[in-house]
Design a protein around this motif. Structure first.
Motif, PDB file in Angstrom:
ATOM      1  N   ALA A  69     -47.834 -33.865 -17.374  1.00  0.00           N
ATOM      2  CA  ALA A  69     -48.464 -35.152 -17.044  1.00  0.00           C
ATOM      3  C   ALA A  69     -47.568 -36.335 -17.373  1.00  0.00           C
ATOM      4  CB  ALA A  69     -49.788 -35.279 -17.788  1.00  0.00           C
ATOM      5  N   SER A  74     -50.807 -36.468 -11.660  1.00  0.00           N
ATOM      6  CA  SER A  74     -51.641 -35.601 -10.828  1.00  0.00           C
ATOM      7  C   SER A  74     -51.357 -34.122 -11.082  1.00  0.00           C
ATOM      8  CB  SER A  74     -51.422 -35.923  -9.342  1.00  0.00           C
ATOM      9  OG  SER A  74     -52.021 -37.152  -9.004  1.00  0.00           O
ATOM     10  N   TRP A  77     -52.776 -33.169 -14.383  1.00  0.00           N
ATOM     11  CA  TRP A  77     -54.237 -33.033 -14.317  1.00  0.00           C
ATOM     12  C   TRP A  77     -54.633 -31.681 -13.744  1.00  0.00           C
ATOM     13  CZ3 TRP A  77     -58.186 -36.081 -16.034  1.00  0.00           C
ATOM     14  CH2 TRP A  77     -59.470 -35.786 -15.554  1.00  0.00           C
ATOM     15  N   SER A 136     -60.316 -30.016  -8.211  1.00  0.00           N
ATOM     16  CA  SER A 136     -58.908 -30.386  -8.400  1.00  0.00           C
ATOM     17  C   SER A 136     -57.968 -29.243  -8.060  1.00  0.00           C
ATOM     18  CB  SER A 136     -58.667 -30.820  -9.845  1.00  0.00           C
ATOM     19  OG  SER A 136     -59.421 -31.968 -10.154  1.00  0.00           O
ATOM     20  N   LEU A 185     -54.876 -40.651  -9.635  1.00  0.00           N
ATOM     21  CA  LEU A 185     -54.849 -39.192  -9.570  1.00  0.00           C
ATOM     22  C   LEU A 185     -55.003 -38.708  -8.125  1.00  0.00           C
ATOM     23  CD1 LEU A 185     -56.979 -38.209 -12.729  1.00  0.00           C
ATOM     24  CD2 LEU A 185     -54.484 -38.142 -12.482  1.00  0.00           C
ATOM     25  N   THR A 188     -54.072 -35.066  -7.021  1.00  0.00           N
ATOM     26  CA  THR A 188     -54.803 -33.887  -7.504  1.00  0.00           C
ATOM     27  C   THR A 188     -55.554 -33.187  -6.376  1.00  0.00           C
ATOM     28  OG1 THR A 188     -56.813 -35.142  -8.023  1.00  0.00           O
ATOM     29  CG2 THR A 188     -55.147 -34.941  -9.773  1.00  0.00           C
ATOM     30  N   ILE A 240     -58.192 -31.391 -19.993  1.00  0.00           N
ATOM     31  CA  ILE A 240     -58.393 -32.678 -19.332  1.00  0.00           C
ATOM     32  C   ILE A 240     -57.859 -33.819 -20.188  1.00  0.00           C
ATOM     33  CG2 ILE A 240     -60.163 -34.281 -18.496  1.00  0.00           C
ATOM     34  CD1 ILE A 240     -61.819 -31.790 -17.749  1.00  0.00           C
ATOM     35  N   ALA A 243     -54.112 -33.963 -20.365  1.00  0.00           N
ATOM     36  CA  ALA A 243     -53.515 -34.624 -19.204  1.00  0.00           C
ATOM     37  C   ALA A 243     -53.526 -36.137 -19.373  1.00  0.00           C
ATOM     38  CB  ALA A 243     -54.265 -34.224 -17.933  1.00  0.00           C
ATOM     39  N   ASP A 358     -53.602 -43.690 -12.861  1.00  0.00           N
ATOM     40  CA  ASP A 358     -53.953 -42.309 -13.178  1.00  0.00           C
ATOM     41  C   ASP A 358     -54.703 -42.206 -14.512  1.00  0.00           C
ATOM     42  OD1 ASP A 358     -52.746 -41.507 -10.844  1.00  0.00           O
ATOM     43  OD2 ASP A 358     -50.962 -40.642 -11.805  1.00  0.00           O
ATOM     44  N   GLY A 362     -58.456 -40.736 -14.935  1.00  0.00           N
ATOM     45  CA  GLY A 362     -58.665 -39.605 -15.829  1.00  0.00           C
ATOM     46  C   GLY A 362     -59.764 -39.861 -16.841  1.00  0.00           C
ATOM     47  N   HIS A 365     -63.637 -39.019 -16.014  1.00  0.00           N
ATOM     48  CA  HIS A 365     -64.247 -37.681 -16.021  1.00  0.00           C
ATOM     49  C   HIS A 365     -65.426 -37.644 -16.992  1.00  0.00           C
ATOM     50  CE1 HIS A 365     -64.766 -33.353 -16.378  1.00  0.00           C
ATOM     51  NE2 HIS A 365     -63.969 -33.200 -15.329  1.00  0.00           N
TER      52      HIS A 365
END
Length: 394
Positions: A69, A74, A77, A136, A185, A188, A240, A243, A358, A362, A365
């Motif tokens: 990362a 991406s 991830w 992803s 991202l 991904t 996650i 990343a 990014d 991220g 999430h």
């Protein structure tokens, strides 16, 4: 000691960084990115050794994700999400493991786990229908894990809800190609997938509570390696957040390269600006703290599992709280240095803006949502047992 996979990523870092722009433009991992990840062996870190994997310590996995990362958010991830799937596959029926890896141990598995479909029982298994978002890296995967609500004979989800993870081969689901149009991202390729009545044999399913408990699923699967005795809600968030921390490390590295010889419009050299230099140091310290705390949390759980000790709800809760805080701390640090990078930092040719975008995507999430998790952990450390929804995703 640095794991050999992490060392290979570092050796291939220049190639990985060079393909990041193409990955973003394509809206999925470029062929070169996929080749690099396969060559390094990232996706096999948590794969069992009897199917060509390393069954590695989770810290080695997290460090590998961060290393990727740092050069392409991406790709990192996809490694963080997809790299956990071999860990869960190791807990599944051996017939399924042979189907997935028997001919090709480099087969990748997608997800998502959100229960956005319904599995209706039929003879020998279930039929599945639903539409899932955020798959992803799905274009590069031959199989998929999906979360599903179990239905009764009437086809309606049971109450209270009962969630399974089910596994399907690529022929049994449809990828919606135009479903990933986002601001970060982008590479991904986290597209939607649709399942319309596919049959799933019972051996391709697993109860989500058994996976969440860690040792229960490991014992049923005959897995004795320590890594497979860890709880799902420690392992899945690990990839996650790793990343996100790696993206923050990439943003810091890009910021340092950019600021090293920069002179502002007022003629001030950044190297002579104490305010920017102070912000750099604070950001660097916060990102480093996020890395350390993330690795420390999963190491503590691993050590308890290795010693044969019970991993309690409180143990899981504290690790999840710290993992969420790691992500927010790291992204806040990225904001601090990006805000001091001047107007030219937003230009497309400046990689800082991609790291900044990014990092924020991220953070979106669900695994990084602090509200109910912080609430639950505060109750736990006060000796009050959280109930119902407050125990979710812990």
């Amino acid at each position: 000691m640095t794991h050999e996979v992490v060392s290979r990523i570092e050796e291939l870092s220049g190639r990985l960084a060079a393909t990041a722009e193409e990955t973003e433009r394509l809206g999925k991992l470029s062929d070169e990115s996929v080749k690099i990840i396969r060559q390094a062996g990232v996706m096999r870190l948590l794969q069992p050794t009897d199917f060509g994997g390393y069954a590695a310590h989770p810290c080695d996995f997290a460090e590998a994700v961060m290393a990727v990362a740092k050069h392409c958010g991406s790709t990192g991830w996809v490694c963080g999400v997809g790299g956990v799937h071999p860990w869960e596959m190791a807990l599944m029926d051996r017939r399924l493991q042979n189907e997935v890896w028997g001919e090709n141990p480099d087969t990748w598995i997608a997800s998502p786990y959100a229960a956005q479909g319904v599995a209706t029982p039929v003879e020998g298994g279930y039929t599945l229908r639903g539409r899932w978002q955020f798959s992803s890296g799905t274009d590069h995967c031959g199989w998929i894990f999906l979360g599903a609500l179990t239905a009764g004979a009437d086809g309606k989800p049971l109450m209270p809800p009962k969630v399974m993870h089910v596994v399907l081969p690529r022929r049994d689901y449809t990828i919606v190609d135009d479903s990933w149009d986002v601001i970060g991202l982008q590479g991904t390729g986290s597209k939607d997938v649709i399942v319309d009545g596919a049959f799933i044999p019972s051996y391709r399913t697993i109860d989500s509570d058994a996976v969440a408990a860690g040792e229960i699923a490991a014992e049923r699967a005959g897995r004795t390696e320590t890594v497979y005795r860890l709880p799902f809600w420690a392992m899945f968030p690990l990839g996650i957040t790793a990343a996100v921390v790696g993206i923050a490390e990439g943003a810091l590295a890009a910021h340092l390269d950019y600021q090293r010889d920069r002179v502002t419009a007022m003629g001030t050299r950044i190297k002579d600006d104490p305010y920017v230099l102070s912000a750099i140091s604070e950001a660097a310290a916060d990102i480093a703290a996020s890395r350390t705390q993330l690795l420390d949390g999963v190491s503590r759980l691993y050590d308890k599992a290795a010693a044969g000790a019970e991993i309690t709800f409180e143990d899981r809760s504290l690790v999840r709280r710290n993992q969420v805080r790691c992500a927010w701390r790291a992204v806040s640090a990225v904001d601090e240095i990006f805000a001091r990078s001047g107007g030219n930092a937003v230009r497309r040719q400046n990689v800082m803006q991609r790291f900044w975008r990014d990092a924020h995507v991220g953070l979106q999430h669900a695994i990084h949502t602090p509200g109910s998790l912080y609430h639950s952990t505060a109750l736990t450390i006060m000796g009050v047992e959280p109930e119902g929804p407050l125990r979710a995703m812990i």
